[in-house]
Motif scaffolding. Structure first.
Motif, PDB file in Angstrom:
ATOM      1  N   ALA A  63      10.985   2.940   4.777  1.00 53.39           N
ATOM      2  CA  ALA A  63      10.073   3.588   3.835  1.00 53.39           C
ATOM      3  C   ALA A  63      10.786   3.761   2.497  1.00 53.39           C
ATOM      4  N   TRP A  64       9.996   3.859   1.435  1.00 52.50           N
ATOM      5  CA  TRP A  64      10.578   4.097   0.123  1.00 52.50           C
ATOM      6  C   TRP A  64       9.579   4.803  -0.772  1.00 52.50           C
ATOM      7  N   SER A  65      10.122   5.345  -1.851  1.00 53.16           N
ATOM      8  CA  SER A  65       9.314   6.000  -2.869  1.00 53.16           C
ATOM      9  C   SER A  65       9.995   5.771  -4.214  1.00 53.16           C
ATOM     10  N   TYR A  66       9.181   5.671  -5.263  1.00 51.89           N
ATOM     11  CA  TYR A  66       9.727   5.529  -6.616  1.00 51.89           C
ATOM     12  C   TYR A  66       9.776   6.892  -7.275  1.00 51.89           C
ATOM     13  N   GLU A  67      10.966   7.293  -7.686  1.00 51.08           N
ATOM     14  CA  GLU A  67      11.151   8.617  -8.271  1.00 51.08           C
ATOM     15  C   GLU A  67      10.829   8.649  -9.763  1.00 51.08           C
ATOM     16  N   ALA A  68      11.033   7.552 -10.452  1.00 56.37           N
ATOM     17  CA  ALA A  68      10.769   7.482 -11.894  1.00 56.37           C
ATOM     18  C   ALA A  68      10.268   6.081 -12.238  1.00 56.37           C
ATOM     19  N   PRO A  69       9.059   5.742 -11.770  1.00 57.70           N
ATOM     20  CA  PRO A  69       8.565   4.381 -11.984  1.00 57.70           C
ATOM     21  C   PRO A  69       8.236   4.090 -13.441  1.00 57.70           C
ATOM     22  N   TRP A 122       4.680   8.417  -4.227  1.00 58.95           N
ATOM     23  CA  TRP A 122       3.946   8.002  -3.038  1.00 58.95           C
ATOM     24  C   TRP A 122       4.892   7.197  -2.165  1.00 58.95           C
ATOM     25  N   PHE A 123       4.507   6.911  -0.906  1.00 60.29           N
ATOM     26  CA  PHE A 123       5.392   6.241   0.034  1.00 60.29           C
ATOM     27  C   PHE A 123       4.862   4.882   0.456  1.00 60.29           C
ATOM     28  N   GLY A 124       5.760   3.899   0.388  1.00 59.36           N
ATOM     29  CA  GLY A 124       5.473   2.556   0.882  1.00 59.36           C
ATOM     30  C   GLY A 124       6.275   2.319   2.153  1.00 59.36           C
ATOM     31  N   PHE A 125       5.798   1.384   2.955  1.00 66.68           N
ATOM     32  CA  PHE A 125       6.447   1.078   4.233  1.00 66.68           C
ATOM     33  C   PHE A 125       6.539  -0.423   4.423  1.00 66.68           C
ATOM     34  N   TRP A 126       7.536  -0.848   5.201  1.00 72.67           N
ATOM     35  CA  TRP A 126       7.681  -2.262   5.510  1.00 72.67           C
ATOM     36  C   TRP A 126       8.504  -2.431   6.761  1.00 72.67           C
ATOM     37  N   ASN A 127       8.985  -3.649   6.967  1.00 70.96           N
ATOM     38  CA  ASN A 127       9.746  -4.028   8.164  1.00 70.96           C
ATOM     39  C   ASN A 127       8.912  -3.766   9.411  1.00 70.96           C
ATOM     40  N   GLU A 128       9.352  -2.908  10.293  1.00 72.17           N
ATOM     41  CA  GLU A 128       8.675  -2.687  11.571  1.00 72.17           C
ATOM     42  C   GLU A 128       7.408  -1.839  11.472  1.00 72.17           C
ATOM     43  N   VAL A 129       7.196  -1.195  10.342  1.00 72.79           N
ATOM     44  CA  VAL A 129       6.042  -0.312  10.186  1.00 72.79           C
ATOM     45  C   VAL A 129       4.796  -1.161   9.917  1.00 72.79           C
ATOM     46  N   GLU A 130       3.747  -0.903  10.694  1.00 77.39           N
ATOM     47  CA  GLU A 130       2.482  -1.620  10.507  1.00 77.39           C
ATOM     48  C   GLU A 130       1.565  -0.775   9.633  1.00 77.39           C
ATOM     49  N   VAL A 131       1.000  -1.416   8.616  1.00 77.80           N
ATOM     50  CA  VAL A 131       0.043  -0.741   7.747  1.00 77.80           C
ATOM     51  C   VAL A 131      -1.288  -1.460   7.873  1.00 77.80           C
ATOM     52  N   ALA A 132      -2.291  -0.732   8.315  1.00 74.77           N
ATOM     53  CA  ALA A 132      -3.620  -1.327   8.479  1.00 74.77           C
ATOM     54  C   ALA A 132      -4.684  -0.251   8.352  1.00 74.77           C
ATOM     55  N   GLN A 148       0.854  -1.180   0.000  1.00 73.83           N
ATOM     56  CA  GLN A 148       0.000   0.000   0.000  1.00 73.83           C
ATOM     57  C   GLN A 148       0.894   1.235   0.000  1.00 73.83           C
ATOM     58  N   TYR A 149       0.530   2.200  -0.831  1.00 71.32           N
ATOM     59  CA  TYR A 149       1.301   3.439  -0.947  1.00 71.32           C
ATOM     60  C   TYR A 149       0.445   4.623  -0.532  1.00 71.32           C
ATOM     61  N   PHE A 150       1.048   5.513   0.242  1.00 74.25           N
ATOM     62  CA  PHE A 150       0.384   6.707   0.754  1.00 74.25           C
ATOM     63  C   PHE A 150       0.867   7.930  -0.020  1.00 74.25           C
ATOM     64  N   PRO A 151      -0.040   8.879  -0.274  1.00 73.68           N
ATOM     65  CA  PRO A 151       0.417  10.113  -0.922  1.00 73.68           C
ATOM     66  C   PRO A 151       1.370  10.887  -0.020  1.00 73.68           C
ATOM     67  N   ALA A 152       2.272  11.626  -0.630  1.00 69.70           N
ATOM     68  CA  ALA A 152       3.235  12.411   0.145  1.00 69.70           C
ATOM     69  C   ALA A 152       2.515  13.395   1.063  1.00 69.70           C
ATOM     70  N   SER A 153       1.387  13.932   0.613  1.00 65.53           N
ATOM     71  CA  SER A 153       0.650  14.909   1.423  1.00 65.53           C
ATOM     72  C   SER A 153       0.059  14.292   2.693  1.00 65.53           C
ATOM     73  N   ALA A 154      -0.024  12.955   2.744  1.00 63.77           N
ATOM     74  CA  ALA A 154      -0.573  12.261   3.912  1.00 63.77           C
ATOM     75  C   ALA A 154       0.520  11.593   4.738  1.00 63.77           C
ATOM     76  N   THR A 155       1.771  11.883   4.407  1.00 70.85           N
ATOM     77  CA  THR A 155       2.922  11.238   5.044  1.00 70.85           C
ATOM     78  C   THR A 155       3.696  12.257   5.877  1.00 70.85           C
ATOM     79  N   ARG A 156       4.099  11.849   7.078  1.00 71.09           N
ATOM     80  CA  ARG A 156       4.899  12.712   7.954  1.00 71.09           C
ATOM     81  C   ARG A 156       6.344  12.735   7.445  1.00 71.09           C
ATOM     82  N   LEU A 157       6.613  13.586   6.497  1.00 68.59           N
ATOM     83  CA  LEU A 157       7.936  13.660   5.895  1.00 68.59           C
ATOM     84  C   LEU A 157       8.998  14.076   6.905  1.00 68.59           C
ATOM     85  N   ASP A 158       8.584  14.747   7.980  1.00 74.21           N
ATOM     86  CA  ASP A 158       9.532  15.151   9.010  1.00 74.21           C
ATOM     87  C   ASP A 158      10.093  13.958   9.777  1.00 74.21           C
ATOM     88  N   LEU A 159       9.451  12.790   9.654  1.00 72.66           N
ATOM     89  CA  LEU A 159       9.942  11.575  10.322  1.00 72.66           C
ATOM     90  C   LEU A 159      10.820  10.724   9.406  1.00 72.66           C
TER      91      LEU A 159
END
Length: 93
Positions: free
Chosen positions: A67-73, A83-93, A23-34
């Motif tokens: 976290a990751w993002s694709y710059e030129a998919p 957009w931003f994807g998350f994995w490892n310790e980050v829970e997405v639900a 699942q990918y979140f828009p940058a506007s909905a992501t805490r970029l400061d983290l």
């Protein structure tokens, strides 16, 4: 949907996109400061989507490449470009 780590919300949105099983979140909905951009590895540079990984920093603790993002998919992931994807310790639900 929410992306959380140790009780902290990293991203939250009523609209996420699915790509390659994540699942990918828009940058506007992501805490970029983290998020802190990390140097690209050889594997990152070989990625056909120009992936950029980020460490997630919560309460001074660095969660590497969580976290990751694709710059030129390519076309198959064009809809999640920037957009931003998350994995490892980050829970997405």
């Amino acid at each position: 949907m929410r992306a959380t780590l140790n009780g902290h919300v990293i991203a939250e949105s009523g609209h996420v996109e699915i790509g390659a099983g994540y699942q990918y979140f828009p940058a506007s909905a992501t805490r970029l400061d983290l998020l802190q951009k990390v140097p690209k590895t050889e594997a990152d540079l070989a990625c056909p989507h120009s992936v950029q990984f980020y460490d997630v920093i919560i309460d001074g603790v660095r969660h590497e490449r969580a976290a990751w993002s694709y710059e030129a998919p390519r076309p198959s992931l064009q809809h999640v470009g920037g957009w931003f994807g998350f994995w490892n310790e980050v829970e997405v639900a």
